[in-house]
Design an enzyme around this catalytic site. Structure first.
Site, PDB file in Angstrom:
ATOM      1  N   GLU A   1      20.377   2.046 -45.453  1.00  0.00           N
ATOM      2  CA  GLU A   1      19.160   2.789 -45.319  1.00  0.00           C
ATOM      3  C   GLU A   1      19.407   4.337 -44.773  1.00  0.00           C
ATOM      4  O   GLU A   1      18.677   4.761 -43.563  1.00  0.00           O
ATOM      5  CB  GLU A   1      17.889   2.219 -44.622  1.00  0.00           C
ATOM      6  CG  GLU A   1      17.643   0.708 -45.087  1.00  0.00           C
ATOM      7  CD  GLU A   1      16.902  -0.156 -44.177  1.00  0.00           C
ATOM      8  OE1 GLU A   1      16.573   0.563 -43.190  1.00  0.00           O
ATOM      9  OE2 GLU A   1      16.423  -1.103 -44.695  1.00  0.00           O
TER      10      GLU A   1
ATOM     11  N   GLY B   1      19.161   8.023 -43.884  1.00  0.00           N
ATOM     12  CA  GLY B   1      17.960   9.070 -44.005  1.00  0.00           C
ATOM     13  C   GLY B   1      18.640  10.419 -43.652  1.00  0.00           C
ATOM     14  O   GLY B   1      19.180  11.151 -44.587  1.00  0.00           O
ATOM     15  N   ARG B   2      19.062  10.791 -42.353  1.00  0.00           N
ATOM     16  CA  ARG B   2      19.122  11.953 -41.789  1.00  0.00           C
ATOM     17  C   ARG B   2      20.558  12.537 -42.350  1.00  0.00           C
ATOM     18  O   ARG B   2      20.758  13.704 -42.899  1.00  0.00           O
ATOM     19  CB  ARG B   2      19.486  11.871 -40.241  1.00  0.00           C
ATOM     20  CG  ARG B   2      19.594  13.102 -39.572  1.00  0.00           C
ATOM     21  CD  ARG B   2      20.031  12.604 -38.017  1.00  0.00           C
ATOM     22  NE  ARG B   2      18.967  11.746 -37.453  1.00  0.00           N
ATOM     23  CZ  ARG B   2      17.852  12.070 -36.703  1.00  0.00           C
ATOM     24  NH1 ARG B   2      17.646  13.314 -36.880  1.00  0.00           N
ATOM     25  NH2 ARG B   2      16.880  11.373 -36.477  1.00  0.00           N
TER      26      ARG B   2
ATOM     27  N   ARG C   1      10.897  18.954 -34.175  1.00  0.00           N
ATOM     28  CA  ARG C   1      11.855  18.103 -33.189  1.00  0.00           C
ATOM     29  C   ARG C   1      12.369  18.805 -32.177  1.00  0.00           C
ATOM     30  O   ARG C   1      12.550  18.213 -31.087  1.00  0.00           O
ATOM     31  CB  ARG C   1      13.264  17.833 -34.271  1.00  0.00           C
ATOM     32  CG  ARG C   1      12.841  17.239 -35.514  1.00  0.00           C
ATOM     33  CD  ARG C   1      14.163  16.973 -36.295  1.00  0.00           C
ATOM     34  NE  ARG C   1      15.005  16.116 -35.484  1.00  0.00           N
ATOM     35  CZ  ARG C   1      15.991  16.341 -35.157  1.00  0.00           C
ATOM     36  NH1 ARG C   1      16.415  17.626 -34.931  1.00  0.00           N
ATOM     37  NH2 ARG C   1      16.932  15.432 -34.302  1.00  0.00           N
TER      38      ARG C   1
ATOM     39  N   CYS D   1      -0.429  27.838 -29.935  1.00  0.00           N
ATOM     40  CA  CYS D   1      -1.042  27.851 -28.547  1.00  0.00           C
ATOM     41  C   CYS D   1      -0.496  26.484 -27.522  1.00  0.00           C
ATOM     42  O   CYS D   1      -1.442  25.522 -27.389  1.00  0.00           O
ATOM     43  CB  CYS D   1      -2.453  28.100 -28.575  1.00  0.00           C
ATOM     44  SG  CYS D   1      -2.873  29.361 -29.363  1.00  0.00           S
ATOM     45  N   GLU D   2       0.741  26.403 -27.499  1.00  0.00           N
ATOM     46  CA  GLU D   2       1.207  25.294 -26.768  1.00  0.00           C
ATOM     47  C   GLU D   2       2.677  25.902 -25.966  1.00  0.00           C
ATOM     48  O   GLU D   2       3.270  26.551 -26.745  1.00  0.00           O
ATOM     49  CB  GLU D   2       1.622  24.084 -27.747  1.00  0.00           C
ATOM     50  CG  GLU D   2       0.672  23.444 -28.250  1.00  0.00           C
ATOM     51  CD  GLU D   2      -0.116  22.476 -27.588  1.00  0.00           C
ATOM     52  OE1 GLU D   2       0.102  22.022 -26.230  1.00  0.00           O
ATOM     53  OE2 GLU D   2      -1.046  21.921 -28.055  1.00  0.00           O
TER      54      GLU D   2
HETATM   55  C1  LIG Z   1      14.071   5.717 -39.795  1.00  0.00           C
HETATM   56  C2  LIG Z   1      14.764   4.602 -40.552  1.00  0.00           C
HETATM   57  C3  LIG Z   1      15.860   4.851 -41.413  1.00  0.00           C
HETATM   58  C4  LIG Z   1      16.750   5.981 -41.478  1.00  0.00           C
HETATM   59  O1  LIG Z   1      17.024   6.457 -40.064  1.00  0.00           O
HETATM   60  P1  LIG Z   1      18.213   7.660 -40.206  1.00  0.00           P
HETATM   61  O2  LIG Z   1      18.528   7.815 -38.767  1.00  0.00           O
HETATM   62  O3  LIG Z   1      17.258   9.069 -40.563  1.00  0.00           O
HETATM   63  O4  LIG Z   1      19.255   7.531 -41.027  1.00  0.00           O
HETATM   64  C5  LIG Z   1      16.440   3.597 -41.820  1.00  0.00           C
HETATM   65  N1  LIG Z   1      15.633   2.335 -41.751  1.00  0.00           N
HETATM   66  C6  LIG Z   1      14.639   2.491 -41.061  1.00  0.00           C
HETATM   67  C7  LIG Z   1      13.968   0.836 -40.949  1.00  0.00           C
HETATM   68  C8  LIG Z   1      14.067   3.487 -40.460  1.00  0.00           C
HETATM   69  O5  LIG Z   1      12.778   3.128 -39.707  1.00  0.00           O
END
Ligand SMILES: *Cc1c(COP(=O)(O)O)cnc(C)c1O
Length: 426
Positions: free
Chosen positions: A273, A275-276, A312, A342-343
């Site tokens: 899974e 993402g980043r 971030r 404004c923070e």
């Molecule tokens: C956020 C998340 C990801 C992705 O995480 P990355 O660090 O972006 O690879 C994968 N699985 C689950 C369950 C997540 O919550």
């Protein structure tokens, strides 16, 4: 690896000069590179070679439909955490049988939606959720495909806000207690146990914690099979880190090799899974300098992107590289780069040394493709930025900049408050 490079002193996305896009769409805007996205997906997916696997892009890192479509075309699945993300994934053309659903707080309607669409698997995060899924599936006369997200109690050695696999985190079911939970789930009439799942955190820079997780999952699977359960899927979550500054994360190939080795003769389908790692370095945030304010203690470069655009740095204290879009010869200035919000927590970078910019200069905030636009908000009534995709010499707007009208489009002044306020003497 990415395709944001200087050409004759001007930053380009692939072969498009960034200033050309700024002229066309205004600032701030997110800019993603098609070639980089494709390259990242391919490098990651191919690293697992012939091991039966499914790469499920974690939508929350960047859920823009065009980005999803790029991955969908390459065969990606999706890891979703809400009904809204399911809607997006389907809309982008990701096949339901390639979608896994994680998250600690799935609602009844969301579970129904997922079951009706026949997604691949729900990753269950608590005993109560398991009971609810069973009930909902029963009502729909279906069997819900599930895995239990186990919490393996592993220190991912990352920022506490993005560590998810420790006992003290809210995620998953303690791995030791999960055995009992699997046993109970086996007897529920409307769930079908498919696999085991874990996700230990984000921005991981070592393979060690992933391997520890694989070892623990393997032991669990052995125990589950002794109970007579069939486990056909191992979901190893996401979390592989990227270089924001000087980090040296494992490359996808090393990460995959380590995992494959730890899996040994495992022949089950594995789910990943990421993402980043797919989108982070494939995107930048382009912002315009408004003012340079010199102070006694500190200098500030005030730009037109703020924490509402890129959260971030404020949320995690994250580092993002900063590049002038047009290289210039100017004396250096040390300054905080801050937004208009404004923070005091509204900053993009602290104590950076940059060539002294002038009002109107463009800056590129690097590595902003993950958790950038997706975490943005309308705070301070700021319309959200545009999103743009570069492709060779071309670019396309993949999300229009919001307008003032968009800001109030869903709001309504009730009848009893209608009529303009009367004029008053001050
Ligand atoms: C956020 C998340 C990801 C992705 O995480 P990355 O660090 O972006 O690879 C994968 N699985 C689950 C369950 C997540 O919550």
């Amino acid at each position: 690896m990415h395709h944001f490079k200087y050409h004759q002193g001007i930053l380009q996305a692939e072969a498009v000069p960034v200033p050309r896009i700024a002229e066309a769409v205004g600032t701030p805007f997110y800019l993603y590179s098609l070639a980089t996205l494709e390259h990242h997906y391919q490098a990651f997916d191919q690293a697992f070679g012939r091991v039966p696997h499914l790469t499920c892009f974690a939508l929350k890192a960047n859920p823009n439909l065009a980005v999803l479509r790029i991955f969908a075309r390459m065969g990606a699945g999706a890891d979703i955490v809400s009904g809204g993300e399911l809607y997006r994934a389907l809309k982008a053309g990701i096949a339901p049988e390639r979608i896994v659903y994680s998250g600690v707080g799935k609602k009844t309607e969301e579970i129904e939606f997922a079951l009706k669409k026949k997604i691949f698997m729900l990753n269950v995060e608590s005993p109560e959720e398991m009971r609810l899924i069973d009930q909902v599936a029963g009502r729909l006369k279906k069997k819900a495909p599930v895995a239990i997200r186990v919490n393996p109690d592993i220190d991912a050695k990352t920022h506490p806000y993005i560590s998810t696999g420790l006992k003290k985190n809210k995620f998953g079911i303690n791995i030791r207690e999960s055995l009992e939970e699997y046993r109970l789930a086996r007897d529920l009439p409307h769930v079908q146990i498919k696999g085991v799942d874990c996700h230990i955190g984000s921005q991981l820079l070592l393979t060690g914690p992933f391997l520890e997780a694989v070892e623990k999952l393997k032991k669990l699977v052995t125990a589950l099979e002794a109970l007579g359960l069939t486990i056909s899927v191992l979901d190893l979550g996401g979390g592989l880190g990227i270089t924001y500054h000087e980090e040296e994360p494992p490359r996808p190939r090393e990460y995959a090799r380590a995992i494959i080795q730890a899996l040994g003769r495992e022949s089950r389908t594995i789910i990943l899974e990421p993402g980043r790692v797919l989108v982070g370095n494939a995107g930048i945030l382009v912002t315009k300098v408004l003012y340079v304010k010199r102070g006694e203690e500190k200098n500030f470069i005030i730009v037109d992107a703020g924490m509402n655009d890129l959260l971030r740095p404020s949320l995690y204290g994250s580092f993002h590289g900063l590049l002038p879009v047009a290289k210039k010869k100017a004396p250096a200035i040390q300054a905080d780069v801050v937004g208009p919000i404004c923070e005091s927590g509204d900053f993009l970078a602290k104590d950076r040394t940059l060539p002294l910019p002038q009002a109107g200069d463009l800056l590129a905030v690097m590595s902003a493709g993950a958790y950038g636009f997706s975490m943005s908000s309308n705070y301070n009534a700021r319309p959200r930025a545009a999103e743009v995709l570069s492709r060779g010499r071309e670019f396309d707007i993949i999300r229009k900049r919001e307008t003032y009208a968009d800001l109030v489009a869903l709001e309504r002044i009730p009848a009893f408050l209608r009529g303009k306020p009367k004029e008053r003497n001050l």
